[in-house]
Scaffold this active site. Sequence first.
Site, PDB file in Angstrom:
ATOM      1  N   THR A 272      -1.700 -17.953   0.008  1.00  0.00           N
ATOM      2  CA  THR A 272      -0.320 -18.373   0.316  1.00  0.00           C
ATOM      3  C   THR A 272       0.246 -17.487   1.415  1.00  0.00           C
ATOM      4  O   THR A 272       0.792 -17.980   2.409  1.00  0.00           O
ATOM      5  CB  THR A 272       0.571 -18.319  -0.943  1.00  0.00           C
ATOM      6  OG1 THR A 272      -0.111 -18.957  -2.031  1.00  0.00           O
ATOM      7  CG2 THR A 272       1.906 -19.012  -0.703  1.00  0.00           C
TER       8      THR A 272
ATOM      9  N   GLY B  36       2.319 -13.311  -1.796  1.00  0.00           N
ATOM     10  CA  GLY B  36       2.155 -14.251  -2.896  1.00  0.00           C
ATOM     11  C   GLY B  36       2.167 -13.525  -4.225  1.00  0.00           C
ATOM     12  O   GLY B  36       2.466 -12.336  -4.288  1.00  0.00           O
TER      13      GLY B  36
ATOM     14  N   LYS C  27       0.375  -9.352  -9.795  1.00  0.00           N
ATOM     15  CA  LYS C  27      -0.314  -9.490  -8.513  1.00  0.00           C
ATOM     16  C   LYS C  27      -1.668  -8.812  -8.605  1.00  0.00           C
ATOM     17  O   LYS C  27      -1.951  -8.104  -9.568  1.00  0.00           O
ATOM     18  CB  LYS C  27       0.554  -8.877  -7.398  1.00  0.00           C
ATOM     19  CG  LYS C  27       1.703  -9.794  -7.004  1.00  0.00           C
ATOM     20  CD  LYS C  27       2.590  -9.228  -5.902  1.00  0.00           C
ATOM     21  CE  LYS C  27       1.803  -8.962  -4.631  1.00  0.00           C
ATOM     22  NZ  LYS C  27       1.016 -10.099  -4.156  1.00  0.00           N
ATOM     23  N   GLY C  28      -2.503  -9.042  -7.575  1.00  0.00           N
ATOM     24  CA  GLY C  28      -3.796  -8.368  -7.561  1.00  0.00           C
ATOM     25  C   GLY C  28      -4.975  -9.298  -7.749  1.00  0.00           C
ATOM     26  O   GLY C  28      -6.119  -8.876  -7.770  1.00  0.00           O
TER      27      GLY C  28
ATOM     28  N   GLU D 297      -0.234  -3.767  -1.480  1.00  0.00           N
ATOM     29  CA  GLU D 297       0.850  -4.744  -1.596  1.00  0.00           C
ATOM     30  C   GLU D 297       2.060  -4.118  -2.273  1.00  0.00           C
ATOM     31  O   GLU D 297       3.197  -4.316  -1.855  1.00  0.00           O
ATOM     32  CB  GLU D 297       0.383  -5.968  -2.383  1.00  0.00           C
ATOM     33  CG  GLU D 297      -0.624  -6.820  -1.642  1.00  0.00           C
ATOM     34  CD  GLU D 297      -1.151  -7.953  -2.477  1.00  0.00           C
ATOM     35  OE1 GLU D 297      -1.215  -7.816  -3.717  1.00  0.00           O
ATOM     36  OE2 GLU D 297      -1.487  -8.999  -1.897  1.00  0.00           O
TER      37      GLU D 297
HETATM   38  O1  DER Z   1      -3.792 -10.437  -4.670  1.00  0.00           O
HETATM   39  C1  DER Z   1      -2.605 -10.776  -4.625  1.00  0.00           C
HETATM   40  O2  DER Z   1      -1.662 -10.106  -5.106  1.00  0.00           O
HETATM   41  C2  DER Z   1      -2.279 -12.116  -4.037  1.00  0.00           C
HETATM   42  O3  DER Z   1      -0.954 -12.132  -3.605  1.00  0.00           O
HETATM   43  C3  DER Z   1      -2.507 -13.146  -5.120  1.00  0.00           C
HETATM   44  O4  DER Z   1      -2.022 -12.652  -6.277  1.00  0.00           O
HETATM   45  C4  DER Z   1      -1.895 -14.475  -4.813  1.00  0.00           C
HETATM   46  O5  DER Z   1      -2.850 -15.101  -4.079  1.00  0.00           O
HETATM   47  P1  DER Z   1      -2.784 -16.668  -3.784  1.00  0.00           P
HETATM   48  O6  DER Z   1      -1.533 -16.860  -2.965  1.00  0.00           O
HETATM   49  O7  DER Z   1      -4.053 -16.908  -3.014  1.00  0.00           O
HETATM   50  O8  DER Z   1      -2.739 -17.375  -5.106  1.00  0.00           O
END
Ligand code: DER
Length: 224
Positions: free
Chosen positions: A31, A83, A95-96, A104
């Site tokens: 995202t 995201g 997140k992660g 992040e």
């Molecule tokens: O790794 C992260 O924190 C990313 O933001 C993840 O949690 C969200 O990834 P996506 O937008 O591909 O679902």
Amino acid sequence: AADDSKRAVGFAAVDRYVRSGMCVGLGTGTTAHWAIERAGERVAAGDALTAVATSHATEALCRERGIPLVPFAGREIDVAIDGADEVAGDWSLTKGGGGALFREKAVALAARTFVVIVTPEKLVKRLGAFRTPVEVVPFAVEYVERAIASAFGAQVVRRGGDPPFLTDNGNAILDCAFGAIGDPAALDGELRGIHGVVATGLFSNDLTDAVLVAEPDGVRELTR
Ligand code: DER
């Protein structure tokens, strides 16, 4: 369709929150990818933007799109856009999922404004359905795994196969099933008290300043 939604919410975040002259924290994942694409278009159109990247992957995409990078310690970050794997009703986050949680969280903490961009399936009542990523110094990974399992009765899985996944910081990730998490900030603090834990993917609700959701009929900005 999913890509269109992610594109819409990534573009909306940049166009609503990023002005020429700003330093933008750029997240990691599919995202955040679209926020980076839009930032690249804005630079190409003449906007004076600089970016702090939250991963090597994001750095590479910023370079491809001609977005000037500055180091994290470089200067004030006006707005960070990223995201999330889960957004709880109180705006706490998991997140992660992409393994970039340490950088992040550093960028989100340093930014004046932190904007979260998601598709609707990320909205949950409480965090915990998505396993909580915990970043650990490899030397201590077995010790931390045992400590989390015994202290919280959580099922803990080391991410990646053989060789196991390593973050941009060279650390391991444990994905932990805690069940519904009532107080993410408290759990984050308890986990970080275990020697060897570098960071967790639990973002406390006071970090999040805005949540943009890609709905079928357009991008909705949540109100607290
Ligand atoms: O790794 C992260 O924190 C990313 O933001 C993840 O949690 C969200 O990834 P996506 O937008 O591909 O679902």
